[in-house]
Design an enzyme around this catalytic site. Sequence first.
Site, mmCIF file in Angstrom:
data_model
loop_
_atom_site.group_PDB
_atom_site.id
_atom_site.type_symbol
_atom_site.label_atom_id
_atom_site.label_comp_id
_atom_site.label_asym_id
_atom_site.label_seq_id
_atom_site.Cartn_x
_atom_site.Cartn_y
_atom_site.Cartn_z
ATOM 1 N N HIS A 1 -25.779 -57.443 -35.408
ATOM 2 C CA HIS A 1 -26.618 -58.588 -35.714
ATOM 3 C C HIS A 1 -26.514 -59.616 -34.595
ATOM 4 O O HIS A 1 -25.706 -59.480 -33.678
ATOM 5 C CB HIS A 1 -26.160 -59.230 -37.030
ATOM 6 N N THR B 1 -26.019 -63.800 -34.354
ATOM 7 C CA THR B 1 -25.712 -65.001 -35.132
ATOM 8 C C THR B 1 -26.628 -66.139 -34.712
ATOM 9 O O THR B 1 -26.784 -66.419 -33.525
ATOM 10 C CB THR B 1 -24.249 -65.411 -34.922
ATOM 11 N N HIS C 1 -26.151 -63.130 -28.667
ATOM 12 C CA HIS C 1 -25.475 -61.891 -28.294
ATOM 13 C C HIS C 1 -25.355 -60.980 -29.502
ATOM 14 O O HIS C 1 -25.490 -61.423 -30.648
ATOM 15 C CB HIS C 1 -24.068 -62.187 -27.724
#
Length: 624
Positions: free
Chosen positions: A504, A506, A580
């Site tokens: 994922h 953030t 990232h």
Amino acid sequence: MNTPFADGILNALTGAGTGRDPRSYNAYFFRRLSDYEIEATYRASWLCRKGIDKPATEMVRERRNWQADADQIRKLEALERKLDLWNKLKRAEILRGLGGAAMVMWIGNDRPDAPINPDSPGKLRSLHVWHKSRLTLGPMRTDPADEWYGYPTFYTLNTGGRLPVNIHPSRVIAFRGDPIPDIRGGSWEEQFWGDSKVQTVLDAVQNSDTAQNGFAALIKDARNRRIGIPGMTQMAATADGERILSARMKAMALGESMFGVTFYDSGDGTKGGETIEDRQMTWAGIPDINNNYLGMVCGAFDMPATVMLGKSPDGQNATGASDIELWHKTIKARQDLDLRPCIDQLDVVLVPTALGAPDGDVWWEFAPLSTPSEKEEAETFKATADAMDKVRTSGAIPDEAFAKGYQNLLSEKGWIPGLDGALAEIPPDERFGLNASNDDDTNEEDPSALQAGQRVAANDAATWLADASPRPLYVQRKLLNAADLIAWAKDNGFDTTLPASDMHVTILYSRSPVDPMKMGRAWSEDEKGQITVRPGGPRVIERLGENAVVLRFAAPDLEWRHREMIEAGGSHDWPEYAPHITISYGVPADIDLDALKPFNGVLRFGPEIFEALDLDWKQKVSEE
């Protein structure tokens, strides 16, 4: 000793610049054309008529684009149609080219010699256009402080069947001809109305018409046949001989028309026969002369031959595109410099008549002269959308103002048919992105790939969001194509990676309590709530924190969304936000990450997932 100076070149051998120079006897003179001569030229010469009519038609053919509410635009355009405005503007522009014209506004039951009150101008009933010859000018207004300085004190309208009427200049829109330089003076009316365009182009038009008419007269001589008849002079001297000669000519003409051959008397050996000679006219050079004269006319009217003659230009690889582009620039300049001031004077009365009162927020622009192709329209739309996306991500404009401006832009351009009606059905908070509806069903296949408009978390977020009191908040977007990144990692020596379901990006990790309902929603997500980071761009593989190896990438949309949440009260543990995806926590320290070529493919992220902040998340990390 004084040294004489003179401008110009002298040549003692050729006589140039001296008294022997034939040009020294050249002189220009000016003879003002009468209205009769101007009318005769306009009506008799197609070149002159087209040179006057074509620009007038081009200036009004696309009309104007009002910038106002839909209902206001409907009322304004309805009044324009009722007044037959654009046909009358065209007529006024034609008469401007013929020396000048006036458009007179008839307003309610006002006295025509009274000035218009701009705050309460009355109802515009009709418009009438007359040539300047119908109007007599009163004395010029000479007070520089007067709003109508340089205009007549009044116009006197002479319609023929009625008594003359004096009209205030605020009610008369003057379409004046080419300005006359105030050098030698001249009459007041001559200075006010200016020159007719015919005055300037007359010589060029006459030269071209003369050349064409002269060439047309030669066409009958294209084939010249000469017939020699022995003793014709003596034969024509008597009645019987003349009768015989006439019968011979008729027989010869009849034979040629019936059989395509000519019968003639070739003699009998003792007397000479008839002789026939055919001469063919040579046209070499004549078309070039005519074209040159036509080119002079086009130059005089400031009109490309492509427009004047309605034909593609001559020349290698010529398409006429540049000619049309320059022509449109010429028309645009004439619209702005000549026609717009006239329309602005009219709108002082037209807008209040249509809307019931003056409205300073209503404005307009001339509609474009050319219509782009579907490909050009698509390219313009894409370029505009990209530019607007950069404006949004810059953060220079608040969300609500940006949404309103963007929606207005899409509506004005007509890129999304029915947009105004569709937006009108949406509550303002949702229309401008302030709050999102939450009534779509959850995606049954993947709880993290949520439907558009939802703000739920994977761990029973519906219950968690029921209470909107401030609390620490975590927001993420799942990587929907995690399999692609995992395949890259395994190909580049990673023994293990996070599971695809845990990969994922953030958006927010806020230890500070924050009300999740104040976070709004991202502008850049699609109808499914997803965001796509296009392939390429700045990317790097690096270590982050204690032992995480991540793929960092540039994503202005995510950066702007993070900054928006911080401004809404969220906090961030790092000095700056760096989008990232964590790939693995188990990469040995001796691996040279700088030698790796980062994953360069597309990154597709699901909708935002709002969750309570879990400070023990590290204990739950596993790899496979």
